[in-house]
Motif scaffolding. Sequence first.
Motif, PDB file in Angstrom:
ATOM      1  N   ALA A 249       2.624   4.548  -5.943  1.00 55.79           N
ATOM      2  CA  ALA A 249       3.490   5.381  -5.099  1.00 55.79           C
ATOM      3  C   ALA A 249       4.014   6.583  -5.880  1.00 55.79           C
ATOM      4  O   ALA A 249       4.164   7.685  -5.333  1.00 55.79           O
ATOM      5  N   ALA A 250       4.294   6.388  -7.159  1.00 58.09           N
ATOM      6  CA  ALA A 250       4.757   7.512  -7.975  1.00 58.09           C
ATOM      7  C   ALA A 250       3.666   8.569  -8.114  1.00 58.09           C
ATOM      8  O   ALA A 250       3.954   9.768  -8.220  1.00 58.09           O
ATOM      9  N   ARG A 251       2.392   8.146  -8.088  1.00 58.20           N
ATOM     10  CA  ARG A 251       1.279   9.092  -8.200  1.00 58.20           C
ATOM     11  C   ARG A 251       0.991   9.794  -6.878  1.00 58.20           C
ATOM     12  O   ARG A 251       0.433  10.898  -6.870  1.00 58.20           O
ATOM     13  N   VAL A 252       1.306   9.151  -5.758  1.00 57.00           N
ATOM     14  CA  VAL A 252       1.020   9.725  -4.431  1.00 57.00           C
ATOM     15  C   VAL A 252       2.356   9.874  -3.702  1.00 57.00           C
ATOM     16  O   VAL A 252       2.781   8.982  -2.952  1.00 57.00           O
ATOM     17  N   PRO A 253       3.067  10.979  -3.890  1.00 62.73           N
ATOM     18  CA  PRO A 253       4.430  11.125  -3.375  1.00 62.73           C
ATOM     19  C   PRO A 253       4.547  11.023  -1.856  1.00 62.73           C
ATOM     20  O   PRO A 253       5.628  10.687  -1.352  1.00 62.73           O
ATOM     21  N   THR A 254       3.460  11.308  -1.123  1.00 62.13           N
ATOM     22  CA  THR A 254       3.561  11.255   0.337  1.00 62.13           C
ATOM     23  C   THR A 254       3.635   9.818   0.863  1.00 62.13           C
ATOM     24  O   THR A 254       3.789   9.613   2.070  1.00 62.13           O
ATOM     25  N   THR A 255       3.537   8.837  -0.008  1.00 63.24           N
ATOM     26  CA  THR A 255       3.722   7.447   0.411  1.00 63.24           C
ATOM     27  C   THR A 255       5.085   6.912   0.010  1.00 63.24           C
ATOM     28  O   THR A 255       5.394   5.749   0.275  1.00 63.24           O
ATOM     29  N   ASN A 256       5.907   7.756  -0.602  1.00 65.00           N
ATOM     30  CA  ASN A 256       7.154   7.279  -1.198  1.00 65.00           C
ATOM     31  C   ASN A 256       8.326   8.154  -0.767  1.00 65.00           C
ATOM     32  O   ASN A 256       8.459   9.288  -1.221  1.00 65.00           O
ATOM     33  N   GLY A 257       9.134   7.656   0.155  1.00 64.96           N
ATOM     34  CA  GLY A 257      10.287   8.412   0.627  1.00 64.96           C
ATOM     35  C   GLY A 257      10.741   7.900   1.973  1.00 64.96           C
ATOM     36  O   GLY A 257      10.401   6.785   2.397  1.00 64.96           O
ATOM     37  N   GLN A 258      11.516   8.720   2.662  1.00 65.02           N
ATOM     38  CA  GLN A 258      12.036   8.357   3.980  1.00 65.02           C
ATOM     39  C   GLN A 258      11.897   9.537   4.937  1.00 65.02           C
ATOM     40  O   GLN A 258      11.996  10.700   4.523  1.00 65.02           O
ATOM     41  N   PHE A 259      11.673   9.212   6.207  1.00 66.64           N
ATOM     42  CA  PHE A 259      11.544  10.239   7.243  1.00 66.64           C
ATOM     43  C   PHE A 259      12.761  10.120   8.152  1.00 66.64           C
ATOM     44  O   PHE A 259      12.966   9.095   8.801  1.00 66.64           O
ATOM     45  N   SER A 260      13.585  11.165   8.182  1.00 62.54           N
ATOM     46  CA  SER A 260      14.773  11.152   9.034  1.00 62.54           C
ATOM     47  C   SER A 260      15.097  12.570   9.469  1.00 62.54           C
ATOM     48  O   SER A 260      14.745  13.539   8.783  1.00 62.54           O
ATOM     49  N   ASP A 261      15.747  12.676  10.620  1.00 60.33           N
ATOM     50  CA  ASP A 261      16.143  13.979  11.179  1.00 60.33           C
ATOM     51  C   ASP A 261      14.959  14.930  11.298  1.00 60.33           C
ATOM     52  O   ASP A 261      15.080  16.135  11.113  1.00 60.33           O
ATOM     53  N   GLY A 269      12.612   8.793  -7.223  1.00 60.58           N
ATOM     54  CA  GLY A 269      12.107   7.608  -7.906  1.00 60.58           C
ATOM     55  C   GLY A 269      11.543   6.651  -6.876  1.00 60.58           C
ATOM     56  O   GLY A 269      11.475   6.963  -5.684  1.00 60.58           O
ATOM     57  N   VAL A 270      11.154   5.466  -7.319  1.00 61.16           N
ATOM     58  CA  VAL A 270      10.580   4.473  -6.411  1.00 61.16           C
ATOM     59  C   VAL A 270      11.535   3.287  -6.302  1.00 61.16           C
ATOM     60  O   VAL A 270      11.815   2.621  -7.306  1.00 61.16           O
ATOM     61  N   ASN A 271      12.042   3.064  -5.104  1.00 62.72           N
ATOM     62  CA  ASN A 271      12.838   1.872  -4.797  1.00 62.72           C
ATOM     63  C   ASN A 271      11.944   0.952  -3.972  1.00 62.72           C
ATOM     64  O   ASN A 271      11.728   1.192  -2.783  1.00 62.72           O
ATOM     65  N   ALA A 272      11.416  -0.053  -4.623  1.00 60.40           N
ATOM     66  CA  ALA A 272      10.385  -0.887  -3.997  1.00 60.40           C
ATOM     67  C   ALA A 272      11.013  -1.984  -3.146  1.00 60.40           C
ATOM     68  O   ALA A 272      11.648  -2.902  -3.676  1.00 60.40           O
ATOM     69  N   GLY A 273      10.826  -1.900  -1.837  1.00 57.36           N
ATOM     70  CA  GLY A 273      11.256  -2.976  -0.961  1.00 57.36           C
ATOM     71  C   GLY A 273      10.339  -4.174  -1.131  1.00 57.36           C
ATOM     72  O   GLY A 273       9.123  -4.037  -1.096  1.00 57.36           O
ATOM     73  N   VAL A 274      10.942  -5.339  -1.329  1.00 61.99           N
ATOM     74  CA  VAL A 274      10.168  -6.560  -1.533  1.00 61.99           C
ATOM     75  C   VAL A 274      10.423  -7.482  -0.340  1.00 61.99           C
ATOM     76  O   VAL A 274      11.551  -7.935  -0.134  1.00 61.99           O
ATOM     77  N   ALA A 275       9.398  -7.723   0.468  1.00 61.87           N
ATOM     78  CA  ALA A 275       9.557  -8.581   1.645  1.00 61.87           C
ATOM     79  C   ALA A 275       9.754 -10.029   1.185  1.00 61.87           C
ATOM     80  O   ALA A 275       8.955 -10.564   0.426  1.00 61.87           O
ATOM     81  N   ILE A 276      10.852 -10.654   1.660  1.00 60.51           N
ATOM     82  CA  ILE A 276      11.215 -12.017   1.250  1.00 60.51           C
ATOM     83  C   ILE A 276      11.361 -12.873   2.493  1.00 60.51           C
ATOM     84  O   ILE A 276      12.148 -12.548   3.390  1.00 60.51           O
ATOM     85  N   ALA A 277      10.605 -13.960   2.557  1.00 58.64           N
ATOM     86  CA  ALA A 277      10.739 -14.919   3.661  1.00 58.64           C
ATOM     87  C   ALA A 277      11.904 -15.852   3.348  1.00 58.64           C
ATOM     88  O   ALA A 277      11.968 -16.443   2.267  1.00 58.64           O
ATOM     89  N   LEU A 278      12.835 -15.987   4.291  1.00 61.98           N
ATOM     90  CA  LEU A 278      14.000 -16.841   4.088  1.00 61.98           C
ATOM     91  C   LEU A 278      13.678 -18.272   4.492  1.00 61.98           C
ATOM     92  O   LEU A 278      12.863 -18.513   5.377  1.00 61.98           O
ATOM     93  N   ALA A 390      -6.259   7.639  -2.044  1.00 61.40           N
ATOM     94  CA  ALA A 390      -5.905   7.826  -3.451  1.00 61.40           C
ATOM     95  C   ALA A 390      -4.918   6.755  -3.905  1.00 61.40           C
ATOM     96  O   ALA A 390      -4.970   6.291  -5.060  1.00 61.40           O
ATOM     97  N   PHE A 391      -4.026   6.349  -3.009  1.00 57.82           N
ATOM     98  CA  PHE A 391      -3.081   5.275  -3.340  1.00 57.82           C
ATOM     99  C   PHE A 391      -3.841   3.985  -3.639  1.00 57.82           C
ATOM    100  O   PHE A 391      -3.593   3.322  -4.646  1.00 57.82           O
ATOM    101  N   LEU A 392      -4.784   3.611  -2.755  1.00 57.79           N
ATOM    102  CA  LEU A 392      -5.535   2.378  -2.972  1.00 57.79           C
ATOM    103  C   LEU A 392      -6.413   2.453  -4.216  1.00 57.79           C
ATOM    104  O   LEU A 392      -6.595   1.452  -4.922  1.00 57.79           O
ATOM    105  N   ASP A 393      -6.953   3.630  -4.517  1.00 56.77           N
ATOM    106  CA  ASP A 393      -7.742   3.795  -5.738  1.00 56.77           C
ATOM    107  C   ASP A 393      -6.884   3.516  -6.972  1.00 56.77           C
ATOM    108  O   ASP A 393      -7.309   2.826  -7.908  1.00 56.77           O
ATOM    109  N   ALA A 394      -5.667   4.072  -6.964  1.00 54.94           N
ATOM    110  CA  ALA A 394      -4.766   3.847  -8.093  1.00 54.94           C
ATOM    111  C   ALA A 394      -4.373   2.378  -8.185  1.00 54.94           C
ATOM    112  O   ALA A 394      -4.339   1.791  -9.275  1.00 54.94           O
ATOM    113  N   PHE A 395      -4.095   1.763  -7.039  1.00 58.10           N
ATOM    114  CA  PHE A 395      -3.701   0.351  -7.012  1.00 58.10           C
ATOM    115  C   PHE A 395      -4.813  -0.508  -7.617  1.00 58.10           C
ATOM    116  O   PHE A 395      -4.559  -1.390  -8.454  1.00 58.10           O
ATOM    117  N   ARG A 396      -6.051  -0.262  -7.208  1.00 60.78           N
ATOM    118  CA  ARG A 396      -7.186  -1.035  -7.712  1.00 60.78           C
ATOM    119  C   ARG A 396      -7.341  -0.853  -9.225  1.00 60.78           C
ATOM    120  O   ARG A 396      -7.588  -1.819  -9.957  1.00 60.78           O
TER     121      ARG A 396
END
Length: 405
Positions: A249-261, A269-278, A390-396
């Motif tokens: 995500a740090a390498r591909v900025p268009t995948t990292n942020g928020q869309f509002s207004d 920076g990257v604040n990584a949301g971690v999905a947690i099953a309760l 490009a994100f998936l390439d970096a991830f791999r």
Amino acid sequence: MGVFRMPSLGADMEAGTLTEWLVKPGDTVRRGDIVAVVETQKGAIEIEVFEEGRVHSLTAEVGQQLPVGAALAVILAEGEAQPAGAAEGPRPEAAPKPPAPAPEPPRALASVEVPPVEVPPIRTPRVEVPRPGGIVASPAARKRAAERGVDLAAVAGSGPGGAIVLADVDRPGSAPPRTEAPRAPFDEMRKAIAAAMTRSKQTIPHFYVSETIDLQPAIDWLARHNADAPPAERLLVGALFVRAAVVSAARVPTTNGQFSDGLFHPADGVNAGVAIALRGGGLVAPALIGADGLSLAETMAGMRDLVSRARAGRLRGSEMTSGTITISSLGDGGAEAMVGVIFPPQVALVGIGSPRTRPWVVDGEAVPRTVVSVSLSVDHRVCDGRQASAFLDAFRTFIAQPESL
């Protein structure tokens, strides 16, 4: 003078219930201090303050349900004088206005003698309104029973023909109140998830890219790392997934942020949301704040902390609102692939299926390898297919070289 208000702790949060104050008037607070606990549809969340100063007064009481933006407390900056007329504690309610004086009666008109007229009494036949199931009750009795939660089927009527009248419902011990099962917190969480995901699919133009990648290098590296490490320092493959997503995500900025207004706000920076099953059901996705500055070991420790506090109901407000990308992994024993729904106002979500052993071509030969399916759900208002790829390439690449994480 600053007013500390009920924050929005989710895309569709409208109100929260104040369950605990952790400060009192006179206490000094600094930015980031935990000052209160609020119950939302997703559980209890610790609320941080973003001002510095002294708590002058608490304007909301424990147990109150307050809308987003409602005043919770007044905080005075250092050296700021107490506002005139301000009082400690909750704001007093306005005194009731005195009743308006009764208007003067109109002056009497000249009396006129009217001969008496005998009017025969009007007899109105009683109309009994049957309820479903054959229950006969007066309208007043039905209304009172609804207010008190009384089951009319268990009330003995004393009216004509056994009809239930108001006095029967008001009679002490006339009938036990109807008992309804309390709404489970899980039900409230499902409502919150449904609202957020409905909003996401209705307002975010999703598109998806996916790839199956070779996980064997990471599995082998983890086995070597964990072999000599004490239990507290051992790593799970989930930490590799989160860390690989963060650096991608740090390498591909268009995948990292928020869309509002109506605008995309790329994150610094990257604040990584971690999905947690309760354990009781439901799902939360608190953010691992500043994840791009964490090592792999620190990422693992941060994930353990988030899981522990999420299941204890002690997450913080900033962790629920500051995510810039979310990673959701099905873990071992789940489905082979998953395509997720973006958590608004974020713009991307990484979905990771359960690892599988599959035939894989290595150096021209088919050999058994552990592989995993990875998908990326992306907001098309912000990102295009080439960037998502490009994100998936970096991830791999990072998964293939886990020592670089």
